[in-house]
Motif scaffolding. Sequence first.
Motif, short mmCIF file in Angstrom:
data_model
loop_
_atom_site.label_atom_id
_atom_site.label_comp_id
_atom_site.label_asym_id
_atom_site.label_seq_id
_atom_site.Cartn_x
_atom_site.Cartn_y
_atom_site.Cartn_z
N TRP A 1 27.69 67.97 37.91
CA TRP A 1 26.90 68.77 38.84
C TRP A 1 27.62 69.06 40.15
O TRP A 1 27.07 69.73 41.02
CB TRP A 1 25.57 68.04 39.14
CG TRP A 1 24.85 67.70 37.88
CD1 TRP A 1 24.95 66.55 37.16
CD2 TRP A 1 23.93 68.53 37.16
NE1 TRP A 1 24.16 66.59 36.04
CE2 TRP A 1 23.51 67.80 36.02
CE3 TRP A 1 23.40 69.81 37.38
CZ2 TRP A 1 22.61 68.30 35.10
CZ3 TRP A 1 22.50 70.31 36.47
CH2 TRP A 1 22.11 69.57 35.34
N THR B 1 25.27 58.22 22.07
CA THR B 1 24.77 59.39 22.82
C THR B 1 25.78 60.52 22.76
O THR B 1 25.40 61.70 22.65
CB THR B 1 24.48 59.01 24.28
OG1 THR B 1 23.65 57.85 24.31
CG2 THR B 1 23.78 60.15 25.00
N VAL C 1 27.53 60.40 35.83
CA VAL C 1 26.22 61.04 35.81
C VAL C 1 26.20 62.28 36.71
O VAL C 1 25.65 63.32 36.34
CB VAL C 1 25.13 60.04 36.25
CG1 VAL C 1 23.78 60.75 36.41
CG2 VAL C 1 25.00 58.92 35.23
N GLY D 1 26.95 71.35 27.83
CA GLY D 1 25.73 71.13 28.59
C GLY D 1 25.86 69.98 29.58
O GLY D 1 26.24 68.86 29.19
N ARG D 2 25.55 70.26 30.85
CA ARG D 2 25.72 69.23 31.87
C ARG D 2 24.78 68.04 31.66
O ARG D 2 25.15 66.91 31.92
CB ARG D 2 25.50 69.84 33.26
CG ARG D 2 26.61 70.80 33.68
CD ARG D 2 26.44 71.29 35.08
NE ARG D 2 25.29 72.17 35.21
CZ ARG D 2 24.94 72.77 36.35
NH1 ARG D 2 25.66 72.55 37.46
NH2 ARG D 2 23.90 73.58 36.40
N TRP D 3 23.57 68.30 31.19
CA TRP D 3 22.63 67.21 30.98
C TRP D 3 23.14 66.23 29.92
O TRP D 3 22.94 65.02 30.04
CB TRP D 3 21.26 67.76 30.57
CG TRP D 3 20.48 68.30 31.73
CD1 TRP D 3 20.21 69.61 32.01
CD2 TRP D 3 19.85 67.54 32.76
NE1 TRP D 3 19.46 69.72 33.16
CE2 TRP D 3 19.23 68.46 33.64
CE3 TRP D 3 19.76 66.18 33.04
CZ2 TRP D 3 18.53 68.05 34.78
CZ3 TRP D 3 19.06 65.76 34.16
CH2 TRP D 3 18.46 66.70 35.02
N LYS D 4 23.79 66.74 28.89
CA LYS D 4 24.34 65.87 27.85
C LYS D 4 25.42 64.96 28.42
O LYS D 4 25.48 63.77 28.11
CB LYS D 4 24.89 66.71 26.69
CG LYS D 4 23.82 67.40 25.86
CD LYS D 4 24.44 68.17 24.72
CE LYS D 4 23.37 68.87 23.88
NZ LYS D 4 23.97 69.65 22.76
N HIS D 5 26.28 65.54 29.25
CA HIS D 5 27.34 64.75 29.87
C HIS D 5 26.75 63.65 30.75
O HIS D 5 27.21 62.49 30.72
CB HIS D 5 28.26 65.64 30.69
CG HIS D 5 29.21 66.47 29.89
ND1 HIS D 5 30.34 65.97 29.32
CD2 HIS D 5 29.17 67.79 29.54
CE1 HIS D 5 30.99 66.92 28.67
NE2 HIS D 5 30.29 68.04 28.79
N SER D 6 25.74 63.98 31.53
CA SER D 6 25.11 62.99 32.41
C SER D 6 24.43 61.90 31.60
O SER D 6 24.53 60.71 31.93
CB SER D 6 24.08 63.68 33.32
OG SER D 6 24.70 64.56 34.22
N LEU D 7 23.77 62.28 30.53
CA LEU D 7 23.06 61.30 29.71
C LEU D 7 24.03 60.35 29.03
O LEU D 7 23.74 59.14 28.91
CB LEU D 7 22.20 62.01 28.66
CG LEU D 7 21.31 61.11 27.80
CD1 LEU D 7 20.39 60.30 28.67
CD2 LEU D 7 20.53 61.95 26.79
#
Length: 267
Positions: A194, A65, A190, A122-128
């Motif tokens: 944020w 990922t 995750v 990108g925050r979503w990439k880090h969370s994923l």
Amino acid sequence: MTSASTHPEHHRISPVFLGLVVLMLASGWAVWSGWADITGLAVFLFVVSGWIVSLCLHEYAHAHTALRGGDTSVGAKGYLTLNPLKYTHALLSIVLPVIFVIMGGIGLPGGAVYIERGRIRGRWKHSLISAAGPLTNALLAALLTAPFWLDAMADVPYAFRYALAFLAMLQVTAAILNFIPVPGLDGYGVIEPWISPNLRRQAEPFAPFGLLIVFGCLWIPAVNGVFWDGIGEVMGWLGVSDLDVSYGYEFFRFWQGEPQITVTPPL
């Protein structure tokens, strides 16, 4: 710079991982067939090898990922080969989780691969990236328990049934514990993108001790009781009874002698 994805050797499955898979399949066959009257030892080898394989897949999910998110360095580090010896902390990632299974029958999460977060935007990439590992354990739990919730266990040898139940329970505990939002665990990873920078700085010193904090909390009787009640509920939703898991753990601890099963295995 050449991307890691352009180097086939970075994606070549390690012989170490293949050896673990072979051991898992061979010991699983021995459990199924009752070969040579070594059921307890076969269950132990099946569960330990299966657990290490799942740890490799957990770490691979993080790395793959991250690669898709922009960190091409994971290839050169060997993380994409599924080789457990390539992890940043092999002791934390492999040895300690196996010891925890032997000591207490719990799939406690281990260490992690090193992701160069600065390469990822990108925050979503880090969370994923953080969520990918425990989601892999959740998927494995669903696959391992599929014969249970599909009512396909009628003709399965009882020892294999119990070994499968115990291995599935380890996946459930690993997924749940990893998702706890404590610094150092995937659950915190995750939510970390944020939260405010100030809160991140305050939490950072606790990251090396997150695993110890969780382990320490599980020694508190009230917390331990609530935790295992929750695990039992989840396993029940997946069609696996407490009896299945309990017998699986007893077979796993073969050095204490094979359990005396006095009830009819549930159908």
